[in-house]
Design a protein around this motif. Structure first.
Motif, short mmCIF file in Angstrom:
data_model
loop_
_atom_site.label_atom_id
_atom_site.label_comp_id
_atom_site.label_asym_id
_atom_site.label_seq_id
_atom_site.Cartn_x
_atom_site.Cartn_y
_atom_site.Cartn_z
N PRO A 36 0.97 -1.21 -0.09
CA PRO A 36 0.06 -0.02 0.20
C PRO A 36 0.94 1.31 0.01
N SER A 37 1.93 1.25 0.73
CA SER A 37 2.74 2.65 0.82
C SER A 37 3.36 2.84 -0.53
N SER A 38 3.80 1.83 -1.46
CA SER A 38 3.97 1.96 -2.96
C SER A 38 2.83 2.70 -3.72
N VAL A 39 1.79 2.10 -3.51
CA VAL A 39 0.47 2.69 -4.30
C VAL A 39 0.34 4.08 -3.87
N THR A 40 0.57 4.63 -2.52
CA THR A 40 0.33 5.88 -2.04
C THR A 40 1.42 6.76 -2.90
N LYS A 41 2.51 6.41 -2.88
CA LYS A 41 3.75 7.31 -3.26
C LYS A 41 3.45 7.26 -4.94
N MET A 42 2.95 6.26 -5.77
CA MET A 42 2.49 6.68 -7.04
C MET A 42 1.26 7.32 -7.31
N ILE A 43 0.40 7.07 -6.41
CA ILE A 43 -0.94 7.94 -6.69
C ILE A 43 -0.33 9.42 -6.36
N GLN A 44 0.20 9.73 -5.34
CA GLN A 44 0.84 11.25 -5.14
C GLN A 44 1.64 11.65 -6.71
N LYS A 45 2.49 10.73 -7.24
CA LYS A 45 3.02 11.25 -8.43
C LYS A 45 1.74 11.35 -9.42
N LEU A 46 0.81 10.59 -9.73
CA LEU A 46 -0.33 10.85 -10.51
C LEU A 46 -0.91 12.01 -10.37
N ASP A 47 -1.10 12.23 -8.91
CA ASP A 47 -1.95 13.35 -8.61
C ASP A 47 -1.16 14.69 -9.07
N GLU A 48 0.22 14.56 -8.86
CA GLU A 48 1.11 15.88 -9.08
C GLU A 48 0.79 16.12 -10.75
N LYS A 49 0.81 14.94 -11.48
CA LYS A 49 0.55 15.12 -13.15
C LYS A 49 -0.84 15.39 -13.38
N LYS A 50 -1.78 15.60 -12.20
CA LYS A 50 -2.92 15.83 -12.65
C LYS A 50 -3.98 14.77 -13.27
N LEU A 51 -3.50 13.66 -13.00
CA LEU A 51 -4.22 12.33 -13.80
C LEU A 51 -5.11 11.60 -12.70
N VAL A 52 -4.89 12.04 -11.44
CA VAL A 52 -5.91 11.43 -10.41
C VAL A 52 -6.13 12.49 -9.28
N THR A 53 -7.28 12.36 -8.95
CA THR A 53 -7.54 13.20 -7.59
C THR A 53 -7.50 12.28 -6.71
N TYR A 54 -6.57 12.59 -5.53
CA TYR A 54 -6.24 11.35 -4.44
C TYR A 54 -6.81 12.45 -3.02
N GLU A 55 -7.67 11.86 -2.17
CA GLU A 55 -7.89 12.45 -0.82
C GLU A 55 -7.58 11.21 0.25
N LYS A 56 -6.78 11.49 0.99
CA LYS A 56 -6.40 10.67 1.87
C LYS A 56 -7.51 9.87 2.72
N TYR A 57 -7.48 8.80 2.80
CA TYR A 57 -8.70 7.97 3.51
C TYR A 57 -9.96 7.80 2.59
N ARG A 58 -10.00 8.55 1.58
CA ARG A 58 -11.32 8.65 0.82
C ARG A 58 -11.36 7.85 -0.57
N GLY A 59 -10.32 8.13 -1.19
CA GLY A 59 -10.09 7.28 -2.35
C GLY A 59 -9.84 7.86 -3.58
N ILE A 60 -9.73 7.21 -4.71
CA ILE A 60 -8.87 7.63 -5.88
C ILE A 60 -9.89 7.98 -7.04
N VAL A 61 -9.92 9.05 -7.81
CA VAL A 61 -10.63 9.22 -9.06
C VAL A 61 -9.57 9.72 -9.78
N LEU A 62 -9.89 9.34 -11.20
CA LEU A 62 -9.26 9.73 -12.35
C LEU A 62 -9.86 10.90 -12.93
N THR A 63 -9.03 11.84 -13.07
CA THR A 63 -9.36 13.00 -13.60
C THR A 63 -9.85 12.84 -15.17
N PRO A 64 -10.15 13.87 -15.88
CA PRO A 64 -10.50 13.25 -17.22
C PRO A 64 -9.44 12.86 -18.08
#
Length: 148
Positions: A36-64
């Motif tokens: 899970p820690s690897s996923v969190t790190k990758m999600i943060q990178k994808l969030d920085e690239k504006k490919l996902v929206t990530y809210e801790k403890y809430r879930g992950i949503v893809l941007t358009p």
């Protein structure tokens, strides 16, 4: 530019969202066999690239844009599987090979493979002729092996 890992994550998130309507860190970790820690790190990178929206403890949503790329990754994966299946490659080999091929095939080559798969889909008699040709070649190889 996306890394192979980023592409894998986008594809998996897209897949999970289509299946379940959402993607969580635990679901992604389980699906990709990573921590899970690897996923969190990758999600943060994808969030920085504006490919996902990530809210801790809430879930992950893809941007358009993330959804568009995830869908593209999924289609590419599926088309490569179809192509190798048409060639008579075993399912185990297909899974291993697609993982290697999908990140290294150029868009031009992917378009050509896509066209070929569509052609064989619409021209089953040609696919049958191709498979018969391959069987004949395999038979000749076997005869050669027996001679040695």
């Amino acid at each position: 530019m996306l890394t192979s890992s980023m592409e894998d994550y986008l594809e998996k998130i897209y897949e999970l969202m289509k299946e379940k309507g959402y993607a969580r860190v635990s679901d992604i970790a389980s699906s990709l066999s990573v921590q899970p820690s690897s996923v969190t790190k990758m999600i943060q990178k994808l969030d920085e690239k504006k490919l996902v929206t990530y809210e801790k403890y809430r879930g992950i949503v893809l941007t358009p844009r993330g959804e568009q790329l995830g869908k593209l990754m999924k289609q590419r994966h599926k088309r490569l599987e179809e192509f190798l299946r048409m060639l008579g490659v075993s399912e185990e080999t297909i899974q291993n090979d697609v993982e290697g091929i999908e990140h290294h095939v150029s868009p031009t080559t992917m378009d050509a493979l896509n066209n070929l798969v569509l052609f064989f889909d619409q021209n089953q008699e040609c696919l049958g002729e191709f498979n018969e040709f391959c069987k004949e070649l395999d038979d000749l190889k076997e005869v050669d092996r027996d001679k040695q």
